[in-house]
Design a protein around this motif. Structure first.
Motif, PDB file in Angstrom:
ATOM      1  N   MET A 155       0.645  -1.635   0.460  1.00  0.00           N
ATOM      2  CA  MET A 155       0.210   0.335   0.043  1.00  0.00           C
ATOM      3  C   MET A 155       1.274   1.240  -0.129  1.00  0.00           C
ATOM      4  O   MET A 155       1.919   0.990   0.766  1.00  0.00           O
ATOM      5  CB  MET A 155      -0.652  -0.387   1.452  1.00  0.00           C
ATOM      6  N   PHE A 156       0.211   2.346  -0.818  1.00  0.00           N
ATOM      7  CA  PHE A 156       1.244   3.658  -0.988  1.00  0.00           C
ATOM      8  C   PHE A 156      -0.198   4.515  -0.461  1.00  0.00           C
ATOM      9  O   PHE A 156      -1.166   4.590  -1.260  1.00  0.00           O
ATOM     10  CB  PHE A 156       1.855   3.957  -1.978  1.00  0.00           C
ATOM     11  N   PHE A 157       0.962   5.165   0.705  1.00  0.00           N
ATOM     12  CA  PHE A 157       0.624   6.086   1.323  1.00  0.00           C
ATOM     13  C   PHE A 157       0.538   7.790   0.981  1.00  0.00           C
ATOM     14  O   PHE A 157       2.167   7.857   1.405  1.00  0.00           O
ATOM     15  CB  PHE A 157      -0.484   5.920   2.870  1.00  0.00           C
ATOM     16  N   ARG A 158      -0.503   8.778   1.369  1.00  0.00           N
ATOM     17  CA  ARG A 158       0.241  10.125   1.374  1.00  0.00           C
ATOM     18  C   ARG A 158       0.101  11.358   2.509  1.00  0.00           C
ATOM     19  O   ARG A 158      -0.975  10.750   2.653  1.00  0.00           O
ATOM     20  CB  ARG A 158      -0.442  10.769   0.087  1.00  0.00           C
ATOM     21  N   LEU A 159       0.872  10.940   3.146  1.00  0.00           N
ATOM     22  CA  LEU A 159       0.891  11.817   4.613  1.00  0.00           C
ATOM     23  C   LEU A 159       0.758  13.307   4.574  1.00  0.00           C
ATOM     24  O   LEU A 159       1.742  13.662   4.597  1.00  0.00           O
ATOM     25  CB  LEU A 159       1.779  10.822   5.481  1.00  0.00           C
ATOM     26  N   GLY A 160       0.050  13.851   5.090  1.00  0.00           N
ATOM     27  CA  GLY A 160      -0.050  15.295   4.997  1.00  0.00           C
ATOM     28  C   GLY A 160       0.385  15.825   6.720  1.00  0.00           C
ATOM     29  O   GLY A 160      -0.023  15.267   7.378  1.00  0.00           O
ATOM     30  N   VAL A 209       4.994   5.148   2.814  1.00  0.00           N
ATOM     31  CA  VAL A 209       4.621   6.170   2.805  1.00  0.00           C
ATOM     32  C   VAL A 209       5.350   7.712   2.376  1.00  0.00           C
ATOM     33  O   VAL A 209       6.325   7.639   2.233  1.00  0.00           O
ATOM     34  CB  VAL A 209       5.115   6.220   4.002  1.00  0.00           C
ATOM     35  N   GLU A 210       5.104   8.693   1.518  1.00  0.00           N
ATOM     36  CA  GLU A 210       5.380   9.733   1.723  1.00  0.00           C
ATOM     37  C   GLU A 210       5.161  10.924   2.278  1.00  0.00           C
ATOM     38  O   GLU A 210       3.580  11.017   2.277  1.00  0.00           O
ATOM     39  CB  GLU A 210       5.194   9.534  -0.323  1.00  0.00           C
ATOM     40  N   LEU A 211       5.699  11.462   2.392  1.00  0.00           N
ATOM     41  CA  LEU A 211       4.702  12.784   3.306  1.00  0.00           C
ATOM     42  C   LEU A 211       4.785  13.825   1.843  1.00  0.00           C
ATOM     43  O   LEU A 211       5.787  14.294   1.191  1.00  0.00           O
ATOM     44  CB  LEU A 211       6.527  13.547   4.396  1.00  0.00           C
ATOM     45  N   VAL A 212       3.889  14.745   2.475  1.00  0.00           N
ATOM     46  CA  VAL A 212       3.396  15.607   1.877  1.00  0.00           C
ATOM     47  C   VAL A 212       3.207  17.078   3.083  1.00  0.00           C
ATOM     48  O   VAL A 212       2.751  16.826   3.296  1.00  0.00           O
ATOM     49  CB  VAL A 212       2.065  15.633   1.143  1.00  0.00           C
ATOM     50  N   VAL A 265      -4.905  22.658  11.215  1.00  0.00           N
ATOM     51  CA  VAL A 265      -4.817  21.647  11.153  1.00  0.00           C
ATOM     52  C   VAL A 265      -6.123  22.122   9.339  1.00  0.00           C
ATOM     53  O   VAL A 265      -6.010  21.289   8.645  1.00  0.00           O
ATOM     54  CB  VAL A 265      -6.034  21.072  11.634  1.00  0.00           C
ATOM     55  N   LYS A 266      -6.503  23.424   9.007  1.00  0.00           N
ATOM     56  CA  LYS A 266      -7.827  23.098   8.475  1.00  0.00           C
ATOM     57  C   LYS A 266      -7.348  23.199   6.952  1.00  0.00           C
ATOM     58  O   LYS A 266      -7.255  22.747   5.996  1.00  0.00           O
ATOM     59  CB  LYS A 266      -7.780  24.302   8.154  1.00  0.00           C
ATOM     60  N   GLU A 267      -5.675  23.927   6.444  1.00  0.00           N
ATOM     61  CA  GLU A 267      -5.695  23.716   4.774  1.00  0.00           C
ATOM     62  C   GLU A 267      -5.225  21.594   4.696  1.00  0.00           C
ATOM     63  O   GLU A 267      -4.959  21.206   4.144  1.00  0.00           O
ATOM     64  CB  GLU A 267      -4.730  24.553   4.813  1.00  0.00           C
ATOM     65  N   ILE A 268      -4.393  21.280   6.024  1.00  0.00           N
ATOM     66  CA  ILE A 268      -4.235  20.318   6.090  1.00  0.00           C
ATOM     67  C   ILE A 268      -5.768  19.218   5.538  1.00  0.00           C
ATOM     68  O   ILE A 268      -5.729  18.197   5.176  1.00  0.00           O
ATOM     69  CB  ILE A 268      -3.390  19.421   6.945  1.00  0.00           C
ATOM     70  N   GLU A 269      -6.556  19.326   6.757  1.00  0.00           N
ATOM     71  CA  GLU A 269      -7.525  18.679   6.218  1.00  0.00           C
ATOM     72  C   GLU A 269      -8.450  19.092   5.158  1.00  0.00           C
ATOM     73  O   GLU A 269      -9.232  18.062   4.149  1.00  0.00           O
ATOM     74  CB  GLU A 269      -8.608  19.211   7.357  1.00  0.00           C
ATOM     75  N   GLU A 270      -8.122  19.983   4.036  1.00  0.00           N
ATOM     76  CA  GLU A 270      -9.212  20.318   2.753  1.00  0.00           C
ATOM     77  C   GLU A 270      -8.269  19.460   2.412  1.00  0.00           C
ATOM     78  O   GLU A 270      -9.029  18.731   1.847  1.00  0.00           O
ATOM     79  CB  GLU A 270      -8.428  21.788   2.944  1.00  0.00           C
ATOM     80  N   ALA A 271      -7.003  19.057   2.352  1.00  0.00           N
ATOM     81  CA  ALA A 271      -6.268  18.139   1.709  1.00  0.00           C
ATOM     82  C   ALA A 271      -6.955  16.800   1.502  1.00  0.00           C
ATOM     83  O   ALA A 271      -6.581  16.298   0.572  1.00  0.00           O
ATOM     84  CB  ALA A 271      -4.716  19.090   1.413  1.00  0.00           C
ATOM     85  N   ASP A 321      -3.791  11.424   2.255  1.00  0.00           N
ATOM     86  CA  ASP A 321      -4.624   9.823   2.380  1.00  0.00           C
ATOM     87  C   ASP A 321      -4.863   9.590   4.261  1.00  0.00           C
ATOM     88  O   ASP A 321      -5.500   9.067   4.975  1.00  0.00           O
ATOM     89  CB  ASP A 321      -3.508   8.620   1.661  1.00  0.00           C
ATOM     90  N   LEU A 322      -4.028  10.780   4.729  1.00  0.00           N
ATOM     91  CA  LEU A 322      -3.989  10.563   5.982  1.00  0.00           C
ATOM     92  C   LEU A 322      -3.244  12.028   6.044  1.00  0.00           C
ATOM     93  O   LEU A 322      -2.607  12.522   5.651  1.00  0.00           O
ATOM     94  CB  LEU A 322      -3.755   9.494   6.347  1.00  0.00           C
TER      95      LEU A 322
END
Length: 300
Positions: free
Chosen positions: A1-6, A31-34, A58-64, A71-72
């Protein structure tokens, strides 16, 4: 599994994100950090209470997350507002680090040893009122910025002492700076825990994230968040709470105060562990009935 973590870009946020990244990769994920810049990261010259409070980080992260760009997300739990956007959930709460605040002073002095008129820096109304209750003769001034920035300002002589969360100081490997652990201060709701946020309709991600959940820390966090939500509190009001579990019972201690710390309403509530949400709510209702409601009306 590949996940993008904000995550935010600060050193502490990156430590937290990499901590979760390593845990997920140990389960076989990639996991890739964004990196995402939030409003709270851009505005550093104003108190949080004046510019919007918790959601700023957290607002901009939740929007992404809602747009599917990540993905998380990983947050300091104390930065997460009580009401999440529709479609998002706190899927896991990590094991709680030491939840207390710490004092860092240039000469290693404790709070009671600081000279009259000494300047103490903190961005938190919760910390400010508890300092004032201990030492009315100290001068409390607003201090914003990441852990490194705050310690640098202390070393430059702008403050006699600063107050930070033990968890952040430890995670940055800066425990040697600690002059005193303020165990008689009531911490912020959720302080010391990390929250991993996902989309509600993403079972693939949740399957792995839930493996990182710490049962006791999760229950305690939800108890404290239920307390804060019942009070409808945010960064504009000095509020703190701390819960613990003994045997089959959960306990919570909390307070609400006016901005000067002159009216400081505190209490303790307990109940069965499975009633963790109701226990938090009951304490909030007790404080509201004891004068907290009037304090909140005046502040808001």
């Amino acid at each position: 599994m590949f996940f993008r973590l904000g995550t935010r870009k600060s050193k502490l946020a990156l430590w937290q994100a990499n901590f979760v990244k390593e845990k997920l990769e140990s389960l076989g994920c990639k996991v890739e950090l964004v990196l995402i810049t939030t409003t709270g990261d851009k505005i550093l010259d104003s108190p949080l209470a004046k510019i919007g409070g918790k959601g700023l980080f957290v607002k901009e992260i939740e929007e992404a997350l809602l747009k599917g760009e990540i993905d998380l997300a990983v947050h300091s739990l104390k930065d997460v507002p009580m009401v999440l956007p529709d479609g998002l959930t706190l899927c896991a709460i990590t094991e709680r680090e030491n939840p207390y605040d710490v004092l860092i002073s240039k000469e290693g002095k404790k709070l009671e040893e600081l000279p009259p008129g000494a300047v103490v820096g903190t961005s938190s109304l919760r910390r400010q009122v508890q300092i004032k209750r201990k030492r009315k003769d100290l001068k409390v001034e607003v201090l914003r910025g990441n852990v490194d920035t705050r310690i640098r300002k202390l070393e430059e002589g702008l403050y006699s002492a600063i107050v930070l969360a033990y968890a952040g100081v430890k995670r940055m490997g800066l425990e040697a700076y600690i002059s005193q652990v303020l165990e008689d201060f009531i911490p912020a709701v959720g302080q010391g825990s990390l929250a991993i946020e996902t989309r509600e309709d993403d079972p693939k991600v949740q399957k792995y994230v839930k493996a990182l959940d710490h049962w006791e820390s999760h229950l305690r966090a939800m108890c404290e968040r239920a307390f804060l939500r019942e009070l409808e509190g945010g960064c504009q009001v000095p509020i703190g709470a701390f819960s613990w579990i003994e045997s089959d019972k959960i306990y919570i201690k909390g307070f609400v105060s006016d901005l000067n710390g002159e009216r400081f309403i505190e209490g303790v509530e307990e109940g069965k562990v499975e009633e963790y949400v109701e226990v938090g709510k009951r304490l909030a209702q007790k404080l509201l009935a004891s004068g907290g409601r009037e304090i909140l009306k005046e502040i808001y």
